[in-house]
Design a protein around this motif. Sequence first.
Motif, PDB file in Angstrom:
ATOM      1  N   GLY A  99      44.337  48.369  24.607  1.00 13.89           N
ATOM      2  CA  GLY A  99      44.977  49.203  25.472  1.00 13.89           C
ATOM      3  C   GLY A  99      44.844  48.570  27.007  1.00 13.89           C
ATOM      4  O   GLY A  99      44.850  47.560  26.794  1.00 13.89           O
ATOM      5  N   THR A 100      44.016  48.909  27.786  1.00 12.45           N
ATOM      6  CA  THR A 100      44.319  48.866  29.025  1.00 12.45           C
ATOM      7  C   THR A 100      43.381  47.788  29.505  1.00 12.45           C
ATOM      8  O   THR A 100      44.078  46.273  29.774  1.00 12.45           O
ATOM      9  N   ALA A 101      42.333  47.439  28.425  1.00 13.49           N
ATOM     10  CA  ALA A 101      41.635  45.382  28.193  1.00 13.49           C
ATOM     11  C   ALA A 101      42.150  44.755  28.201  1.00 13.49           C
ATOM     12  O   ALA A 101      41.874  44.279  28.702  1.00 13.49           O
ATOM     13  N   GLY A 102      43.952  45.240  27.231  1.00 10.46           N
ATOM     14  CA  GLY A 102      44.441  43.730  26.609  1.00 10.46           C
ATOM     15  C   GLY A 102      44.876  43.456  28.160  1.00 10.46           C
ATOM     16  O   GLY A 102      45.480  42.313  27.910  1.00 10.46           O
ATOM     17  N   LEU A 103      45.694  44.269  28.860  1.00 16.08           N
ATOM     18  CA  LEU A 103      45.614  44.076  30.172  1.00 16.08           C
ATOM     19  C   LEU A 103      45.346  42.812  31.068  1.00 16.08           C
ATOM     20  O   LEU A 103      45.890  41.764  31.467  1.00 16.08           O
ATOM     21  N   PHE A 104      44.028  43.324  30.689  1.00 15.42           N
ATOM     22  CA  PHE A 104      42.841  42.383  31.654  1.00 15.42           C
ATOM     23  C   PHE A 104      42.640  41.101  29.951  1.00 15.42           C
ATOM     24  O   PHE A 104      42.101  39.757  31.371  1.00 15.42           O
ATOM     25  N   MET A 105      42.503  41.013  29.301  1.00 13.54           N
ATOM     26  CA  MET A 105      42.677  39.797  28.366  1.00 13.54           C
ATOM     27  C   MET A 105      43.549  38.668  28.569  1.00 13.54           C
ATOM     28  O   MET A 105      43.142  37.259  28.727  1.00 13.54           O
ATOM     29  N   GLY A 106      44.410  39.451  28.922  1.00  9.81           N
ATOM     30  CA  GLY A 106      46.129  38.120  28.447  1.00  9.81           C
ATOM     31  C   GLY A 106      45.732  38.007  29.883  1.00  9.81           C
ATOM     32  O   GLY A 106      46.219  36.668  29.952  1.00  9.81           O
ATOM     33  N   ASN A 107      45.668  38.572  31.316  1.00  2.08           N
ATOM     34  CA  ASN A 107      45.554  37.562  32.424  1.00  2.08           C
ATOM     35  C   ASN A 107      43.840  36.340  32.600  1.00  2.08           C
ATOM     36  O   ASN A 107      44.073  35.887  32.887  1.00  2.08           O
ATOM     37  N   ILE A 108      43.152  37.042  31.627  1.00  3.28           N
ATOM     38  CA  ILE A 108      42.130  36.152  31.053  1.00  3.28           C
ATOM     39  C   ILE A 108      42.517  34.834  30.300  1.00  3.28           C
ATOM     40  O   ILE A 108      42.212  33.545  31.405  1.00  3.28           O
ATOM     41  N   VAL A 109      43.374  35.297  29.622  1.00  2.78           N
ATOM     42  CA  VAL A 109      44.080  33.626  29.001  1.00  2.78           C
ATOM     43  C   VAL A 109      45.067  33.131  30.009  1.00  2.78           C
ATOM     44  O   VAL A 109      44.733  31.804  30.081  1.00  2.78           O
TER      45      VAL A 109
END
Length: 116
Positions: A99-109
């Motif tokens: 979900g929304t956390a996936g957006l942040f996780m993609g940005n962390i990568v």
Amino acid sequence: MISFIKSIIIFSIIVVSFGFNYSETFLTFLYGSRWVTPEAISALRTYMVLVIFLGLNGVIEAFFFAVGKKVINQYNFFSIFTTAIYLGATIVFFTLGYGTAGLFMGNIVNMSSRII
């Protein structure tokens, strides 16, 4: 620069260690219990980790832009690849159901690849 990076890491460890434990209380205090959902708590926790990578990336980029002119052209070319990495990682995390956390996780990568 090294001492500044160390201070960012130390401050970030403190913020993340308290933030993970008190994120639900923080959301309840700010927005009320209506907005406190497991997805919102997960997104806030992931965002706290993202801020570490954003800070480190900002300091390192500022240093390289101040020091070298030749590095800038190479970095601009490398930004195309990091954008593709970001899009791919975000799509993967969304399809895995983050979900929304996936957006942040993609940005962390993305930030990790830019730091490296």
